[in-house]
Scaffold this motif. Structure first.
Motif, PDB file in Angstrom:
ATOM      1  N   ARG A 121      -0.735   8.646   4.157  1.00 23.54           N
ATOM      2  CA  ARG A 121      -1.078   6.977   4.415  1.00 23.54           C
ATOM      3  C   ARG A 121      -2.608   6.488   4.042  1.00 23.54           C
ATOM      4  N   TYR A 138       2.281   5.191   0.581  1.00 23.75           N
ATOM      5  CA  TYR A 138       2.661   6.000   1.599  1.00 23.75           C
ATOM      6  C   TYR A 138       3.408   7.159   1.156  1.00 23.75           C
ATOM      7  N   GLN A 188       0.330   0.284  12.912  1.00 23.18           N
ATOM      8  CA  GLN A 188       1.264   1.246  13.433  1.00 23.18           C
ATOM      9  C   GLN A 188       2.593   0.713  14.033  1.00 23.18           C
ATOM     10  N   GLU A 190      -1.180   2.237   8.694  1.00 24.38           N
ATOM     11  CA  GLU A 190      -1.891   3.005   9.891  1.00 24.38           C
ATOM     12  C   GLU A 190      -2.251   2.001  11.051  1.00 24.38           C
ATOM     13  N   GLY A 191      -3.032   1.175  10.431  1.00 21.32           N
ATOM     14  CA  GLY A 191      -3.592  -0.042  11.493  1.00 21.32           C
ATOM     15  C   GLY A 191      -2.638  -0.730  12.085  1.00 21.32           C
ATOM     16  N   GLU A 194       0.785  -1.133   0.063  1.00 13.67           N
ATOM     17  CA  GLU A 194       0.122  -0.010   0.136  1.00 13.67           C
ATOM     18  C   GLU A 194       0.982   1.150  -0.129  1.00 13.67           C
ATOM     19  N   ASP A 254       4.362   7.177  11.800  1.00 11.35           N
ATOM     20  CA  ASP A 254       3.794   8.397  11.628  1.00 11.35           C
ATOM     21  C   ASP A 254       5.096   9.424  11.427  1.00 11.35           C
ATOM     22  N   PRO A 310      -5.732   5.133   4.962  1.00 11.53           N
ATOM     23  CA  PRO A 310      -6.639   5.055   6.083  1.00 11.53           C
ATOM     24  C   PRO A 310      -7.093   3.743   6.475  1.00 11.53           C
ATOM     25  N   ASN A 311      -6.561   3.464   7.794  1.00  9.62           N
ATOM     26  CA  ASN A 311      -7.055   2.154   8.359  1.00  9.62           C
ATOM     27  C   ASN A 311      -6.313   0.996   7.536  1.00  9.62           C
ATOM     28  N   GLY A 312      -5.234   1.433   6.814  1.00  2.80           N
ATOM     29  CA  GLY A 312      -4.349   0.402   6.291  1.00  2.80           C
ATOM     30  C   GLY A 312      -3.507  -0.369   7.090  1.00  2.80           C
TER      31      GLY A 312
END
Length: 379
Positions: free
Chosen positions: A183, A148, A193, A190-191, A146, A198, A185-187
């Motif tokens: 990023r 970023y 972490q 990000e999910g 994914e 970040d 979202p909720n990928g």
């Protein structure tokens, strides 16, 4: 680097001409090929100045897609020391924008001095870099990855001193700061972490020991290049993450016949502490395991084994056949032969100067078919 692409196109066209001529004499074919190689040499000489060469830059890899920009490069010897004594130093400066919407500015000084007793390497990189994250481990949750995006600045400074013949030791400093501004979202990034998801700031000091008795730094055909390195990133140095990284890079060059040689590499990376995902040990890319996306496989530890067979074809033209295998692991005991991932490929080389600096076009097969176009040898 536009001149490099021109040369490669001339090469492919030349082979087509050489083998499609209706003239049955080998002499005529040889003359046709010679003319094309002469033209390629004239292009190199025309664009290269006495000190600096300012050239369009062209790169290609799965990580960047096609990249276009400008490059200035200088190959020189420090303070006019003897050509037969001192290794050549290099200073490339590159500004590049890729079809993946990545913008990169880099400059790197590779300096030899004092009859090769002193070696300095410094690199500065400023980038706006959309990239892909696949997860962590030797078996990943997504094969596509994914996207970023990160804006980052990176610098390293490395000095080594020759203490006995071929053996160098010295300190190293590294600094990098990332601003991840895009990023999914909720990928999985990000999910999940992972550390550094970040952004990050790291600063570290380290030490290296290197055995280097290659007969040529651009195109070695015999000798060793072995390096053991240690980097420690600590809060008192300004690092947001505390971790250590150890690397072992062992390379051997074997001359087999005239203008033919083997290059072998065994590379290992070990990470301890709380490292951000950007600085975990990883495989893939143009340097380690062509045919796999850079960073597709990352974990605390990684190993890559590579071999190349290099041989001259005609004048400045050469070919390379290569193969490799590697893996990543959370624990050292997880390394297993059955977990290895393999790849292979073939590459074309065109020598640009008498020092042995090459341009290269590699076609690699791993978990994908990939093309790489750039400067210098991989190993």
């Amino acid at each position: 680097m536009k001149k490099y692409l021109i040369i490669l196109l001339l090469f492919f066209e030349g082979f087509g001409l050489a083998f499609s001529q209706t003239d049955s004499t080998e002499v005529t074919k040889e003359k046709n090929v010679d003319k094309l190689f002469d033209l390629g040499d004239q292009v190199v000489e025309l664009i290269s100045g006495e000190k600096w060469a300012f050239i369009p830059a062209v790169v290609y890899s799965p990580e960047t897609s096609l990249g276009l920009g400008v490059r200035a490069i200088r190959v020189f010897r420090f303070k006019g020391e003897g050509k037969d004594v001192l290794r050549p130093s290099t200073l490339p400066i590159t500004l590049l924008h890729t079809f993946n919407n990545q913008t990169v500015f880099t400059t790197e000084l590779d300096l030899w001095a004092s009859e090769n007793r002193d070696y300095f390497n410094g690199r500065l990189e400023l980038s706006n870099f959309p990239f892909r994250y696949f997860g962590i481990g030797n078996e990943i949750p997504t094969d596509e990855g994914e996207s970023y995006s990160t804006r980052y600045a990176y610098i390293h400074l490395n000095y080594e001193r020759n203490i006995i013949r071929g053996l160098y030791i010295g300190p190293r400093y590294e600094f990098r700061i990332d601003d991840i501004y895009d990023r999914v979202p909720n990928g999985i990034l990000e999910g999940g972490q992972p550390l550094g998801f970040d952004g990050q700031r790291i600063s570290g000091l380290g030490f290296g020991i290197r055995l280097d008795n290659r007969d040529n730094i651009f195109q070695p055909s015999k000798g060793w290049f072995n390096r053991i390195g240690w980097m420690s990133f600590q809060s008192f140095l300004g690092s947001e993450f505390t971790f250590n990284q150890y690397t072992i890079d062992l390379r051997k060059y074997l001359k087999t016949f005239e203008h033919q040689s083997f290059a072998l590499q065994s590379w290992w990376s070990f990470t301890t502490g709380n490292a951000p995902f950007q600085h975990l040990s990883l495989t893939g890319g143009s340097d380690r395991m062509r045919g796999y996306f850079e960073g597709k496989f990352r974990d605390r530890h990684a190993m890559v084994q590579q071999v190349e067979y290099r041989f001259s074809v005609y004048r400045n033209l050469g070919l390379v056949v290569f193969g490799h295998g590697g893996q990543v692991a959370t624990e050292l005991g997880d390394f297993r032969l059955k977990r290895m991932k393999y790849g292979a490929g073939v590459g074309f080389r065109y020598r640009l100067n008498e020092e042995g600096l090459n341009i290269r076009l590699d076609i690699a097969f791993g978990d994908q078919r990939a093309f790489y176009f750039g400067l210098n040898e991989v190993i």
